[in-house]
Scaffold this motif. Structure first.
Motif, PDB file in Angstrom:
ATOM      1  N   VAL A 142      63.373  12.680  17.489  1.00 28.05           N
ATOM      2  CA  VAL A 142      63.950  11.555  17.439  1.00 28.05           C
ATOM      3  C   VAL A 142      64.130  11.062  18.812  1.00 28.05           C
ATOM      4  N   CYS A 143      63.853   9.577  19.444  1.00 29.81           N
ATOM      5  CA  CYS A 143      64.081  10.111  20.509  1.00 29.81           C
ATOM      6  C   CYS A 143      65.084   9.115  21.428  1.00 29.81           C
ATOM      7  N   HIS A 144      65.335   8.903  22.188  1.00 25.94           N
ATOM      8  CA  HIS A 144      66.745   8.248  22.713  1.00 25.94           C
ATOM      9  C   HIS A 144      66.259   6.586  22.705  1.00 25.94           C
ATOM     10  N   GLY A 186      59.259   6.288  15.337  1.00 24.85           N
ATOM     11  CA  GLY A 186      59.280   7.553  15.101  1.00 24.85           C
ATOM     12  C   GLY A 186      57.730   7.661  16.040  1.00 24.85           C
ATOM     13  N   HIS A 187      57.269   7.930  17.140  1.00 24.18           N
ATOM     14  CA  HIS A 187      56.668   8.173  18.152  1.00 24.18           C
ATOM     15  C   HIS A 187      55.962   9.623  18.666  1.00 24.18           C
ATOM     16  N   GLU A 188      56.953  10.822  17.975  1.00 20.27           N
ATOM     17  CA  GLU A 188      57.010  11.586  18.811  1.00 20.27           C
ATOM     18  C   GLU A 188      55.940  13.029  17.119  1.00 20.27           C
ATOM     19  N   ILE A 189      55.092  12.692  16.664  1.00 19.00           N
ATOM     20  CA  ILE A 189      54.616  12.897  16.098  1.00 19.00           C
ATOM     21  C   ILE A 189      53.432  14.787  15.983  1.00 19.00           C
ATOM     22  N   MET A 209      54.518  14.520  22.937  1.00 17.00           N
ATOM     23  CA  MET A 209      53.292  13.120  23.322  1.00 17.00           C
ATOM     24  C   MET A 209      54.722  12.289  24.094  1.00 17.00           C
ATOM     25  N   CYS A 210      55.433  12.095  23.984  1.00 17.88           N
ATOM     26  CA  CYS A 210      56.270  11.641  24.847  1.00 17.88           C
ATOM     27  C   CYS A 210      57.514  11.583  25.973  1.00 17.88           C
ATOM     28  N   SER A 211      58.563  12.478  25.549  1.00 21.97           N
ATOM     29  CA  SER A 211      58.798  13.041  27.508  1.00 21.97           C
ATOM     30  C   SER A 211      57.472  13.401  27.870  1.00 21.97           C
TER      31      SER A 211
HETATM   32 ZN   LIG Z   1      60.065   9.120  22.851  1.00 24.67          ZN
END
Ligand SMILES: [Zn+2]
Ligand SMILES: [Zn+2]
Length: 351
Positions: free
Chosen positions: A40-42, A73-76, A159-161
């Protein structure tokens, strides 16, 4: 017909709702991944709002190019469940992290390998349905990256932060070898940047944050020096310690953070900006030339960088960030907690 469950956005500014649809059958090069974990991303908060606050009354509308209901949701991280007949290498049961910053494949940015900067992108959880779901459809197996022996909790948010921090540090280039780098802002991306800088660069970095607890955590994690940028003596302290910083990352992206990070630069120095906090930043125009200054923005990272980062992480050189699991049907509660600032580390949904 087999179904898939999702927590979807039905209207901007409204809570997520469960939606149940037929599970898609992958065709051609497509791969269907069963989601094990999704961070869960900011940025999910901004997507739910439908805008980014730029500072003052200014808003950047981000509701275009997305059909509702939409699944964030993009951190999968997940497991390959089925694959189209042209999805070479997509072995059923393989556990994979998904590179979500998927481009059109034909524009100039995509041809240069910068799908994250594609102008007609298909970024998962941003433009195309993402991982707040039991399953997610990925257009090609090349976006699926092996992550074991890491945990799915760690691999998804990488994959994100993680990628954002890694790409920012890479963009410092050879300047990063000329002295200690400066990292401004010690939130999730900044702390990841610190962990990465410790393995990528010879000298430990100098860090800056207005929060004393975060400075303490950064020193414990190996920072050479931790500065409070709100201290009127801060600029002088950095200049005294370094003679001027040649390479800095600004993980905050506010007027104050940019004033600080550009203010401590040596001639020829560079600031890479990933933060999106907002506000306006002004600078005496002549100073750009007089200090031979570079200010560069980055946005997530490339597929090649994601591969490099996962290799680095799989070799055990990066300390995982603290995470805690919640079931998928608590996605809205997780977003609410994040919005209220009550989350330490990363919340990860499990489908
Ligand atoms: Zn993110
Ligand atoms: Zn493109």
């Amino acid at each position: 017909m087999t179904k898939m469950h999702r927590q979807s956005l039905l209207a901007y500014g409204q809570p997520l709702c469960e939606t149940v649809v037929d599970r898609p059958a992958p065709r051609g090069s497509e791969v269907l991944v069963r989601v094990e974990r999704c961070g869960v991303c900011h940025s999910d908060l901004h997507l739910q709002d439908g805008y980014f606050a730029l500072g003052g009354d200014k808003r950047l509308d981000i509701t275009k190019d997305r059909a509702l209901p939409f699944t964030l949701g993009h951190e999968i991280a997940g497991m390959i469940e089925s694959a189209g007949e042209q999805a070479d290498g997509a072995i059923v049961g393989r556990r994979v992290a998904i590179y979500p910053w998927i481009g059109c494949g034909v524009c100039a940015a995509c041809r240069a390998g910068e799908e994250n900067l594609c102008s007609a992108h298909r970024h998962l959880g941003i433009a195309v349905d993402g991982g707040y779901a039991s399953h997610v459809l990925v257009p090609h197996p090349r976006y699926l990256l092996d992550y074991e022996p890491l945990s799915a909790d760690f691999a998804g948010p990488l994959m994100c932060s993680g990628l954002t921090a890694y790409s920012a540090l890479k963009h410092l280039g050879e300047r990063a070898s000329r002295g200690p780098v400066l990292l401004v802002g010690l939130g999730g991306v900044g702390m990841m940047g610190l962990a990465l800088a410790r393995t990528m660069f010879r000298e430990p970095p100098i860090v800056a944050d207005i929060d004393a607890e975060k400075r303490k955590a950064a020193l414990a994690a190996g920072a050479a020096q931790a500065i409070d940028p709100a201290d009127p003596q801060a600029r002088r302290a950095v200049l005294a310690a370094t003679g001027g910083v040649v390479a800095a990352c600004d993980f905050v992206g506010s007027e104050k953070s940019l004033q600080f990070s550009t203010g401590v630069l040596a001639r020829g120095g560079k600031v890479v900006v990933t933060g999106l906090l907002g506000g306006n930043f002004s600078i005496a125009a002549a100073m750009i030339a007089i200090k031979a200054m570079t200010i560069e923005g980055t946005l997530t990272g490339t597929l090649a960088e994601a591969r490099e980062l996962l290799e680095l992480a799989r070799s055990g050189k990066i300390t995982p960030i603290p995470t805690h699991d919640r079931p998928l049907n608590e996605a809205q509660a997780a977003l609410d907690e994040l919005r209220a600032g009550r989350v330490v580390g990363r919340t990860v949904l499990s489908a």
